[in-house]
Design a protein around this motif. Structure first.
Motif, PDB file in Angstrom:
ATOM      1  N   GLU A   3       0.976  -1.326  -0.654  1.00  0.00           N
ATOM      2  CA  GLU A   3      -0.234  -0.386  -0.242  1.00  0.00           C
ATOM      3  C   GLU A   3       0.918   0.966  -0.475  1.00  0.00           C
ATOM      4  OE1 GLU A   3      -3.048   1.488   3.295  1.00  0.00           O
ATOM      5  OE2 GLU A   3      -3.539  -0.117   2.799  1.00  0.00           O
ATOM      6  N   ARG A   8      -3.513   4.535  -0.317  1.00  0.00           N
ATOM      7  CA  ARG A   8      -3.445   4.685  -1.695  1.00  0.00           C
ATOM      8  C   ARG A   8      -2.351   3.663  -2.237  1.00  0.00           C
ATOM      9  NH1 ARG A   8      -1.732   9.952  -4.173  1.00  0.00           N
ATOM     10  NH2 ARG A   8       0.196   9.513  -3.486  1.00  0.00           N
ATOM     11  N   TRP A  27      -9.209   2.795 -14.401  1.00  0.00           N
ATOM     12  CA  TRP A  27      -7.121   3.234 -12.597  1.00  0.00           C
ATOM     13  C   TRP A  27      -8.200   4.541 -12.252  1.00  0.00           C
ATOM     14  CZ3 TRP A  27      -5.544  -0.509 -10.080  1.00  0.00           C
ATOM     15  CH2 TRP A  27      -4.863  -1.588 -11.154  1.00  0.00           C
ATOM     16  N   ARG A  28      -8.849   4.582 -13.229  1.00  0.00           N
ATOM     17  CA  ARG A  28      -9.157   6.367 -13.110  1.00  0.00           C
ATOM     18  C   ARG A  28     -10.689   6.620 -12.339  1.00  0.00           C
ATOM     19  NH1 ARG A  28      -7.957   7.987 -18.037  1.00  0.00           N
ATOM     20  NH2 ARG A  28     -10.221   8.490 -18.672  1.00  0.00           N
ATOM     21  N   HIS A  31     -12.228   3.713  -8.321  1.00  0.00           N
ATOM     22  CA  HIS A  31     -12.916   3.620  -6.915  1.00  0.00           C
ATOM     23  C   HIS A  31     -13.677   4.832  -6.462  1.00  0.00           C
ATOM     24  CE1 HIS A  31     -10.140   7.259  -8.161  1.00  0.00           C
ATOM     25  NE2 HIS A  31     -10.079   8.046  -6.674  1.00  0.00           N
ATOM     26  N   ARG A  32     -14.361   5.392  -7.468  1.00  0.00           N
ATOM     27  CA  ARG A  32     -15.491   6.654  -7.750  1.00  0.00           C
ATOM     28  C   ARG A  32     -16.403   5.964  -8.188  1.00  0.00           C
ATOM     29  NH1 ARG A  32     -12.540  11.100  -8.525  1.00  0.00           N
ATOM     30  NH2 ARG A  32     -10.210  11.397  -9.460  1.00  0.00           N
ATOM     31  N   ASP A  35     -16.367   0.891  -3.546  1.00  0.00           N
ATOM     32  CA  ASP A  35     -16.001   1.402  -2.716  1.00  0.00           C
ATOM     33  C   ASP A  35     -14.783   0.201  -2.035  1.00  0.00           C
ATOM     34  OD1 ASP A  35     -15.476   1.919   0.131  1.00  0.00           O
ATOM     35  OD2 ASP A  35     -16.831   0.061   1.494  1.00  0.00           O
ATOM     36  N   LEU A  36     -13.887   1.208  -2.280  1.00  0.00           N
ATOM     37  CA  LEU A  36     -12.268   0.335  -2.561  1.00  0.00           C
ATOM     38  C   LEU A  36     -11.578   0.840  -0.867  1.00  0.00           C
ATOM     39  CD1 LEU A  36     -11.020   0.837  -6.095  1.00  0.00           C
ATOM     40  CD2 LEU A  36     -12.381  -1.177  -5.263  1.00  0.00           C
ATOM     41  N   VAL A  39      -7.242   3.833  -2.265  1.00  0.00           N
ATOM     42  CA  VAL A  39      -7.758   4.022  -4.127  1.00  0.00           C
ATOM     43  C   VAL A  39      -6.294   3.798  -4.906  1.00  0.00           C
ATOM     44  CG1 VAL A  39      -7.897   6.528  -5.076  1.00  0.00           C
ATOM     45  CG2 VAL A  39      -8.949   5.566  -3.158  1.00  0.00           C
ATOM     46  N   HIS A  41      -3.613   5.118  -7.841  1.00  0.00           N
ATOM     47  CA  HIS A  41      -2.521   6.582  -8.057  1.00  0.00           C
ATOM     48  C   HIS A  41      -1.984   6.453  -8.889  1.00  0.00           C
ATOM     49  CE1 HIS A  41      -0.316  10.145  -7.940  1.00  0.00           C
ATOM     50  NE2 HIS A  41       0.427   9.680  -7.735  1.00  0.00           N
TER      51      HIS A  41
END
Length: 389
Positions: A3, A8, A27-28, A31-32, A35-36, A39, A41
Protein backbone atom coordinates in the motif's frame (compact mmCIF):
# COMPACT_ATOMS: atom_id res chain seq x y z
CA UNK A 1 5.09 -2.94 -0.26
CA UNK A 2 1.35 -3.45 -0.71
CA UNK A 3 0.00 0.00 0.00
CA UNK A 4 1.12 3.50 -0.75
CA UNK A 5 0.76 6.43 1.62
CA UNK A 6 -2.67 7.67 2.63
CA UNK A 7 -4.55 4.50 1.71
CA UNK A 8 -3.41 4.66 -1.91
CA UNK A 9 -1.89 2.06 -4.17
CA UNK A 10 0.53 3.49 -6.71
CA UNK A 11 0.17 2.10 -10.21
CA UNK A 12 2.89 2.07 -12.85
CA UNK A 13 1.64 1.17 -16.32
CA UNK A 14 3.91 0.11 -19.18
CA UNK A 15 2.36 0.94 -22.57
CA UNK A 16 -0.13 3.65 -23.54
CA UNK A 17 -1.76 2.63 -26.83
CA UNK A 18 -5.26 1.09 -27.09
CA UNK A 19 -5.01 -1.08 -23.97
CA UNK A 20 -3.18 1.65 -22.11
CA UNK A 21 -6.04 4.06 -22.76
CA UNK A 22 -8.74 1.72 -21.51
CA UNK A 23 -6.68 0.60 -18.50
CA UNK A 24 -6.05 4.26 -17.61
CA UNK A 25 -9.80 4.90 -17.63
CA UNK A 26 -10.31 1.91 -15.33
CA UNK A 27 -7.69 3.03 -12.81
CA UNK A 28 -9.14 6.56 -12.79
CA UNK A 29 -12.76 5.54 -12.35
CA UNK A 30 -12.80 2.40 -10.16
CA UNK A 31 -12.82 4.09 -6.75
CA UNK A 32 -15.38 6.68 -7.87
CA UNK A 33 -18.09 4.05 -8.26
CA UNK A 34 -16.97 1.14 -6.07
CA UNK A 35 -16.08 1.19 -2.39
CA UNK A 36 -12.40 0.25 -2.52
CA UNK A 37 -10.05 -0.31 0.41
CA UNK A 38 -7.29 1.55 -1.46
CA UNK A 39 -7.50 4.36 -3.98
CA UNK A 40 -5.49 3.75 -7.17
CA UNK A 41 -2.94 6.49 -7.85
CA UNK A 42 -1.80 6.81 -11.46
CA UNK A 43 1.83 7.25 -10.48
CA UNK A 44 4.04 6.45 -13.49
CA UNK A 45 3.34 5.84 -17.18
CA UNK A 46 5.99 4.02 -19.18
CA UNK A 47 6.66 4.26 -22.91
CA UNK A 48 9.62 4.18 -25.28
CA UNK A 49 9.13 7.63 -26.81
CA UNK A 50 9.38 10.45 -24.27
CA UNK A 51 7.25 12.99 -26.14
CA UNK A 52 4.47 10.52 -26.90
CA UNK A 53 4.51 9.18 -23.35
CA UNK A 54 4.26 12.68 -21.89
CA UNK A 55 1.34 13.46 -24.17
CA UNK A 56 -0.43 10.24 -23.14
CA UNK A 57 0.24 10.93 -19.45
CA UNK A 58 -1.29 14.38 -19.74
CA UNK A 59 -4.31 13.02 -21.59
CA UNK A 60 -4.98 10.07 -19.29
CA UNK A 61 -4.02 11.58 -15.93
CA UNK A 62 -0.66 10.03 -15.02
CA UNK A 63 1.57 11.91 -12.57
CA UNK A 64 4.95 11.14 -14.17
CA UNK A 65 6.58 9.25 -17.02
CA UNK A 66 9.47 6.84 -17.61
CA UNK A 67 11.04 5.61 -20.84
CA UNK A 68 12.77 2.68 -19.12
CA UNK A 69 10.36 0.11 -17.68
CA UNK A 70 13.05 -1.00 -15.23
CA UNK A 71 13.05 2.44 -13.65
CA UNK A 72 9.26 2.31 -13.48
CA UNK A 73 9.37 -1.03 -11.67
CA UNK A 74 11.99 0.28 -9.25
CA UNK A 75 10.06 3.44 -8.40
CA UNK A 76 9.06 3.82 -4.75
CA UNK A 77 5.81 5.40 -5.97
CA UNK A 78 4.76 2.15 -7.66
CA UNK A 79 3.25 -0.78 -5.77
CA UNK A 80 1.52 -2.37 -8.78
CA UNK A 81 2.77 -2.78 -12.35
CA UNK A 82 0.21 -2.91 -15.16
CA UNK A 83 1.62 -4.45 -18.36
CA UNK A 84 -0.06 -3.24 -21.58
CA UNK A 85 2.72 -4.05 -24.03
CA UNK A 86 3.07 -6.58 -26.89
CA UNK A 87 3.43 -10.18 -25.76
CA UNK A 88 7.16 -10.48 -26.35
CA UNK A 89 7.86 -8.24 -23.33
CA UNK A 90 5.33 -9.67 -20.85
CA UNK A 91 7.58 -12.28 -19.25
CA UNK A 92 10.59 -10.05 -18.63
CA UNK A 93 8.59 -7.18 -17.15
CA UNK A 94 6.27 -9.35 -15.04
CA UNK A 95 9.02 -11.51 -13.57
CA UNK A 96 11.12 -8.46 -12.70
CA UNK A 97 8.15 -6.70 -11.11
CA UNK A 98 7.19 -9.72 -9.01
CA UNK A 99 10.79 -10.15 -7.88
CA UNK A 100 10.75 -6.49 -6.80
CA UNK A 101 7.67 -7.13 -4.65
CA UNK A 102 5.26 -5.32 -6.97
CA UNK A 103 1.78 -6.67 -7.71
CA UNK A 104 1.19 -7.30 -11.42
CA UNK A 105 -1.71 -6.99 -13.85
CA UNK A 106 -0.73 -8.41 -17.25
CA UNK A 107 -2.67 -8.14 -20.48
CA UNK A 108 -3.64 -11.33 -22.30
CA UNK A 109 -2.45 -13.65 -23.63
CA UNK A 110 -0.07 -14.12 -20.72
CA UNK A 111 2.96 -14.75 -22.93
CA UNK A 112 4.04 -15.70 -26.44
CA UNK A 113 5.05 -19.26 -25.56
CA UNK A 114 4.24 -21.95 -23.02
CA UNK A 115 7.82 -21.80 -21.73
CA UNK A 116 7.50 -18.08 -20.98
CA UNK A 117 4.09 -18.59 -19.38
CA UNK A 118 5.50 -21.37 -17.18
CA UNK A 119 8.26 -19.04 -15.95
CA UNK A 120 5.70 -16.34 -15.22
CA UNK A 121 3.36 -18.71 -13.38
CA UNK A 122 6.26 -20.03 -11.29
CA UNK A 123 7.36 -16.48 -10.43
CA UNK A 124 3.77 -15.60 -9.50
CA UNK A 125 3.47 -18.62 -7.22
CA UNK A 126 6.70 -17.72 -5.44
CA UNK A 127 5.63 -14.09 -5.10
CA UNK A 128 2.21 -15.06 -3.72
CA UNK A 129 3.97 -16.74 -0.80
CA UNK A 130 5.34 -13.28 0.03
CA UNK A 131 1.93 -11.60 -0.31
CA UNK A 132 2.54 -10.28 -3.83
CA UNK A 133 -0.48 -10.75 -6.13
CA UNK A 134 -0.83 -11.14 -9.89
CA UNK A 135 -3.66 -11.38 -12.40
CA UNK A 136 -4.20 -11.80 -16.15
CA UNK A 137 -6.42 -9.22 -17.83
CA UNK A 138 -9.10 -11.40 -19.41
CA UNK A 139 -11.66 -8.61 -19.23
CA UNK A 140 -14.61 -10.55 -20.69
CA UNK A 141 -14.93 -12.43 -17.39
CA UNK A 142 -16.03 -9.06 -16.00
CA UNK A 143 -18.92 -8.51 -18.42
CA UNK A 144 -21.90 -8.62 -16.02
CA UNK A 145 -23.88 -10.86 -18.39
CA UNK A 146 -21.05 -13.41 -18.60
CA UNK A 147 -20.53 -13.38 -14.84
CA UNK A 148 -24.29 -13.85 -14.41
CA UNK A 149 -24.30 -16.69 -16.95
CA UNK A 150 -21.61 -18.45 -14.91
CA UNK A 151 -23.81 -18.06 -11.84
CA UNK A 152 -26.75 -19.69 -13.66
CA UNK A 153 -24.55 -22.60 -14.74
CA UNK A 154 -23.15 -23.02 -11.21
CA UNK A 155 -26.71 -23.10 -9.87
CA UNK A 156 -27.48 -26.00 -12.21
CA UNK A 157 -29.97 -24.12 -14.36
CA UNK A 158 -28.55 -25.74 -17.52
CA UNK A 159 -28.15 -29.18 -15.99
CA UNK A 160 -25.21 -31.14 -17.39
CA UNK A 161 -23.24 -29.06 -19.89
CA UNK A 162 -23.02 -30.93 -23.18
CA UNK A 163 -21.98 -28.50 -25.91
CA UNK A 164 -20.16 -25.16 -26.03
CA UNK A 165 -19.66 -23.02 -29.13
CA UNK A 166 -17.73 -19.77 -29.29
CA UNK A 167 -16.71 -17.36 -32.02
CA UNK A 168 -14.76 -14.12 -32.03
CA UNK A 169 -15.03 -12.28 -35.33
CA UNK A 170 -13.41 -9.05 -36.50
CA UNK A 171 -12.74 -7.59 -39.96
CA UNK A 172 -9.95 -5.03 -39.54
CA UNK A 173 -7.46 -7.06 -41.62
CA UNK A 174 -9.80 -7.91 -44.50
CA UNK A 175 -8.26 -5.17 -46.66
CA UNK A 176 -5.10 -6.65 -48.18
CA UNK A 177 -3.54 -3.18 -48.19
CA UNK A 178 -3.92 -2.73 -44.44
CA UNK A 179 -0.37 -2.07 -43.21
CA UNK A 180 1.87 -4.30 -41.17
CA UNK A 181 1.44 -4.06 -37.40
CA UNK A 182 3.09 -5.74 -34.45
CA UNK A 183 0.08 -8.06 -34.14
CA UNK A 184 1.09 -9.59 -37.50
CA UNK A 185 4.58 -10.58 -36.35
CA UNK A 186 5.04 -13.86 -34.48
CA UNK A 187 8.11 -12.57 -32.65
CA UNK A 188 6.00 -9.76 -31.16
CA UNK A 189 2.52 -11.30 -30.82
CA UNK A 190 3.16 -15.04 -30.55
CA UNK A 191 0.23 -15.83 -32.83
CA UNK A 192 -2.43 -13.99 -34.80
CA UNK A 193 -6.19 -14.25 -34.44
CA UNK A 194 -5.55 -17.30 -32.26
CA UNK A 195 -3.85 -15.39 -29.44
CA UNK A 196 -5.52 -12.04 -30.03
CA UNK A 197 -9.10 -13.32 -30.13
CA UNK A 198 -9.01 -17.07 -29.51
CA UNK A 199 -7.41 -16.60 -26.09
CA UNK A 200 -10.45 -14.59 -24.99
CA UNK A 201 -13.02 -17.20 -25.96
CA UNK A 202 -10.95 -20.07 -24.56
CA UNK A 203 -10.76 -18.32 -21.19
CA UNK A 204 -14.40 -17.18 -21.30
CA UNK A 205 -15.76 -20.66 -22.01
CA UNK A 206 -13.57 -22.39 -19.41
CA UNK A 207 -14.67 -19.74 -16.89
CA UNK A 208 -18.34 -20.10 -17.81
CA UNK A 209 -18.56 -23.87 -17.49
CA UNK A 210 -16.00 -24.20 -14.68
CA UNK A 211 -14.10 -26.84 -16.60
CA UNK A 212 -10.88 -27.17 -18.61
CA UNK A 213 -10.25 -28.18 -22.18
CA UNK A 214 -8.26 -31.39 -22.42
CA UNK A 215 -7.72 -31.70 -26.19
CA UNK A 216 -8.20 -29.94 -29.53
CA UNK A 217 -8.26 -30.57 -33.28
CA UNK A 218 -7.46 -27.45 -35.27
CA UNK A 219 -6.92 -25.70 -38.58
CA UNK A 220 -5.33 -22.28 -39.05
CA UNK A 221 -4.82 -20.18 -42.16
CA UNK A 222 -3.03 -17.02 -43.28
CA UNK A 223 -4.87 -15.34 -46.16
CA UNK A 224 -2.51 -12.40 -46.80
CA UNK A 225 1.18 -13.25 -46.49
CA UNK A 226 2.68 -9.82 -47.21
CA UNK A 227 1.52 -6.34 -46.28
CA UNK A 228 2.75 -2.77 -46.85
CA UNK A 229 5.26 -1.52 -44.31
CA UNK A 230 3.88 1.62 -42.72
CA UNK A 231 6.38 4.41 -43.18
CA UNK A 232 8.55 2.20 -45.39
CA UNK A 233 9.77 2.77 -48.93
CA UNK A 234 7.13 2.79 -51.72
CA UNK A 235 6.16 -0.80 -52.47
CA UNK A 236 8.01 -2.17 -49.44
CA UNK A 237 6.26 -5.25 -48.04
CA UNK A 238 6.62 -7.06 -44.75
CA UNK A 239 6.04 -10.75 -44.06
CA UNK A 240 2.96 -11.74 -42.08
CA UNK A 241 4.15 -14.55 -39.79
CA UNK A 242 0.98 -15.33 -37.83
CA UNK A 243 -2.42 -16.87 -38.55
CA UNK A 244 -5.30 -14.81 -39.87
CA UNK A 245 -7.92 -17.32 -38.74
CA UNK A 246 -8.09 -20.29 -36.37
CA UNK A 247 -10.85 -22.88 -36.06
CA UNK A 248 -10.78 -25.80 -33.64
CA UNK A 249 -12.82 -28.44 -31.90
CA UNK A 250 -12.31 -29.14 -28.23
CA UNK A 251 -13.31 -31.51 -25.47
CA UNK A 252 -13.70 -30.59 -21.81
CA UNK A 253 -12.65 -32.82 -18.92
CA UNK A 254 -16.33 -33.50 -18.22
CA UNK A 255 -16.81 -34.89 -21.74
CA UNK A 256 -18.63 -31.83 -23.08
CA UNK A 257 -17.64 -30.90 -26.64
CA UNK A 258 -16.83 -27.44 -27.99
CA UNK A 259 -16.17 -25.54 -31.19
CA UNK A 260 -14.19 -22.30 -31.58
CA UNK A 261 -13.64 -19.82 -34.39
CA UNK A 262 -11.38 -16.76 -34.32
CA UNK A 263 -10.76 -14.56 -37.35
CA UNK A 264 -9.90 -11.00 -38.28
CA UNK A 265 -11.29 -11.51 -41.80
CA UNK A 266 -15.06 -11.55 -41.17
CA UNK A 267 -16.26 -8.53 -43.15
CA UNK A 268 -18.97 -6.63 -41.32
CA UNK A 269 -18.03 -8.04 -37.91
CA UNK A 270 -16.29 -5.41 -35.80
CA UNK A 271 -16.05 -7.12 -32.42
CA UNK A 272 -18.48 -10.04 -32.52
CA UNK A 273 -17.64 -12.25 -29.57
CA UNK A 274 -20.42 -14.83 -29.11
CA UNK A 275 -20.78 -17.84 -26.81
CA UNK A 276 -23.53 -20.45 -26.47
CA UNK A 277 -23.75 -23.22 -23.88
CA UNK A 278 -26.19 -26.13 -24.22
CA UNK A 279 -27.04 -28.36 -21.27
CA UNK A 280 -29.43 -31.16 -20.39
CA UNK A 281 -31.97 -28.72 -18.89
CA UNK A 282 -31.45 -25.52 -20.83
CA UNK A 283 -29.25 -23.26 -22.92
CA UNK A 284 -27.85 -19.77 -22.76
CA UNK A 285 -26.29 -17.51 -25.36
CA UNK A 286 -24.28 -14.28 -25.17
CA UNK A 287 -23.35 -11.80 -27.90
CA UNK A 288 -20.95 -8.99 -27.01
CA UNK A 289 -22.59 -6.68 -29.53
CA UNK A 290 -25.58 -6.85 -27.14
CA UNK A 291 -23.39 -7.09 -24.06
CA UNK A 292 -26.07 -6.21 -21.49
CA UNK A 293 -28.23 -9.19 -22.48
CA UNK A 294 -28.38 -12.95 -22.12
CA UNK A 295 -30.60 -15.32 -24.08
CA UNK A 296 -31.86 -18.13 -21.84
CA UNK A 297 -33.85 -21.26 -22.64
CA UNK A 298 -35.45 -23.30 -19.83
CA UNK A 299 -36.75 -26.69 -20.96
CA UNK A 300 -38.91 -27.03 -17.83
CA UNK A 301 -41.33 -24.50 -19.33
CA UNK A 302 -42.66 -27.24 -21.60
CA UNK A 303 -44.56 -26.25 -24.74
CA UNK A 304 -44.29 -22.55 -23.82
CA UNK A 305 -40.49 -22.75 -23.70
CA UNK A 306 -38.42 -20.49 -25.92
CA UNK A 307 -35.33 -18.37 -25.71
CA UNK A 308 -36.07 -15.32 -23.59
CA UNK A 309 -34.09 -12.13 -23.15
CA UNK A 310 -32.61 -11.31 -19.76
CA UNK A 311 -31.53 -7.70 -19.45
CA UNK A 312 -28.54 -7.89 -17.11
CA UNK A 313 -28.83 -4.43 -15.55
CA UNK A 314 -30.42 -5.20 -12.18
CA UNK A 315 -28.51 -4.20 -9.02
CA UNK A 316 -28.47 -7.88 -7.99
CA UNK A 317 -26.53 -8.81 -11.13
CA UNK A 318 -22.71 -8.98 -10.89
CA UNK A 319 -21.03 -5.55 -10.69
CA UNK A 320 -24.14 -3.66 -11.83
CA UNK A 321 -25.23 -2.29 -8.44
CA UNK A 322 -22.40 0.25 -8.40
CA UNK A 323 -23.51 1.87 -11.64
CA UNK A 324 -26.81 3.12 -13.03
CA UNK A 325 -30.52 2.35 -12.49
CA UNK A 326 -31.95 -0.79 -14.19
CA UNK A 327 -32.11 -0.53 -17.96
CA UNK A 328 -29.24 1.97 -18.20
CA UNK A 329 -26.60 0.09 -20.16
CA UNK A 330 -22.92 -0.53 -19.50
CA UNK A 331 -20.15 -0.65 -22.11
CA UNK A 332 -16.80 -2.19 -23.00
CA UNK A 333 -14.81 0.10 -20.71
CA UNK A 334 -16.73 -1.03 -17.62
CA UNK A 335 -15.26 -4.54 -17.88
CA UNK A 336 -11.79 -3.13 -17.19
CA UNK A 337 -13.05 -1.10 -14.25
CA UNK A 338 -14.50 -4.31 -12.79
CA UNK A 339 -11.12 -5.95 -13.36
CA UNK A 340 -9.36 -3.22 -11.37
CA UNK A 341 -11.97 -3.43 -8.59
CA UNK A 342 -11.51 -7.17 -8.16
CA UNK A 343 -7.72 -6.89 -8.21
CA UNK A 344 -7.49 -4.06 -5.67
CA UNK A 345 -9.90 -5.85 -3.33
CA UNK A 346 -7.92 -9.09 -3.58
CA UNK A 347 -4.68 -7.27 -2.79
CA UNK A 348 -6.25 -5.62 0.25
CA UNK A 349 -7.80 -8.90 1.41
CA UNK A 350 -4.57 -10.85 0.94
CA UNK A 351 -6.22 -13.29 -1.48
CA UNK A 352 -5.13 -14.46 -4.92
CA UNK A 353 -7.16 -12.78 -7.69
CA UNK A 354 -8.49 -14.63 -10.73
CA UNK A 355 -7.70 -15.29 -13.47
CA UNK A 356 -4.28 -16.10 -12.09
CA UNK A 357 -1.04 -16.52 -14.00
CA UNK A 358 -1.70 -20.26 -13.67
CA UNK A 359 -5.01 -19.72 -15.49
CA UNK A 360 -3.15 -17.73 -18.13
CA UNK A 361 -0.69 -20.60 -18.49
CA UNK A 362 -3.58 -23.01 -19.04
CA UNK A 363 -4.90 -20.85 -21.88
CA UNK A 364 -1.40 -20.65 -23.35
CA UNK A 365 -1.24 -24.44 -23.36
CA UNK A 366 -4.52 -24.56 -25.28
CA UNK A 367 -3.18 -22.08 -27.85
CA UNK A 368 0.01 -24.09 -28.24
CA UNK A 369 -1.97 -27.31 -28.72
CA UNK A 370 -4.08 -25.60 -31.40
CA UNK A 371 -0.94 -24.56 -33.28
CA UNK A 372 0.57 -28.04 -33.03
CA UNK A 373 -2.65 -29.68 -34.19
CA UNK A 374 -2.92 -27.35 -37.19
CA UNK A 375 0.68 -27.96 -38.25
CA UNK A 376 0.14 -31.72 -38.00
CA UNK A 377 -3.00 -31.69 -40.14
CA UNK A 378 -5.73 -31.31 -37.50
CA UNK A 379 -4.41 -34.23 -35.44
CA UNK A 380 -6.15 -34.54 -32.07
CA UNK A 381 -3.77 -32.95 -29.56
CA UNK A 382 -3.94 -33.35 -25.79
CA UNK A 383 -3.60 -30.37 -23.47
CA UNK A 384 -1.77 -30.46 -20.17
CA UNK A 385 -4.11 -29.02 -17.54
CA UNK A 386 -3.57 -27.83 -14.03
CA UNK A 387 -5.43 -24.60 -13.27
CA UNK A 388 -8.89 -24.32 -11.76
CA UNK A 389 -11.18 -21.80 -13.40
Amino acid sequence: MTEGSGGRIGVGMVGHAFMGAVHSHAWRSAHRFFDLPMVPHLAVLGGRDLARTKAAAAKYGWASVQTDWRELVASDDVQLVDICTPGDTHAEIAIAALAAGKHVLCEKPLANTVAEAEEMAAAAEQAAARGVRSMVAFNYRRVPAIAYARRLIEEGRLGTVRHVRAVYLQDWLSDEQAPMAWRLRKDKAGSGALGDLGAHIVDATQYLVGDLLTGVSAVTNTFVHKRPVEGGAPGELGDVTVDDAALFLGRFASGAVASYEATRFALGRKNAMRVEVNGSLGSLAFDFESMNELSFFDSSEGDSAGFRRILVTEPTHPYVGAWWPPGHLLGYEHTFTHEVVDLVRAIADGTDPRPSFADGLQVQRVLEAVERSAVQGSVWTDIQTGAAQ
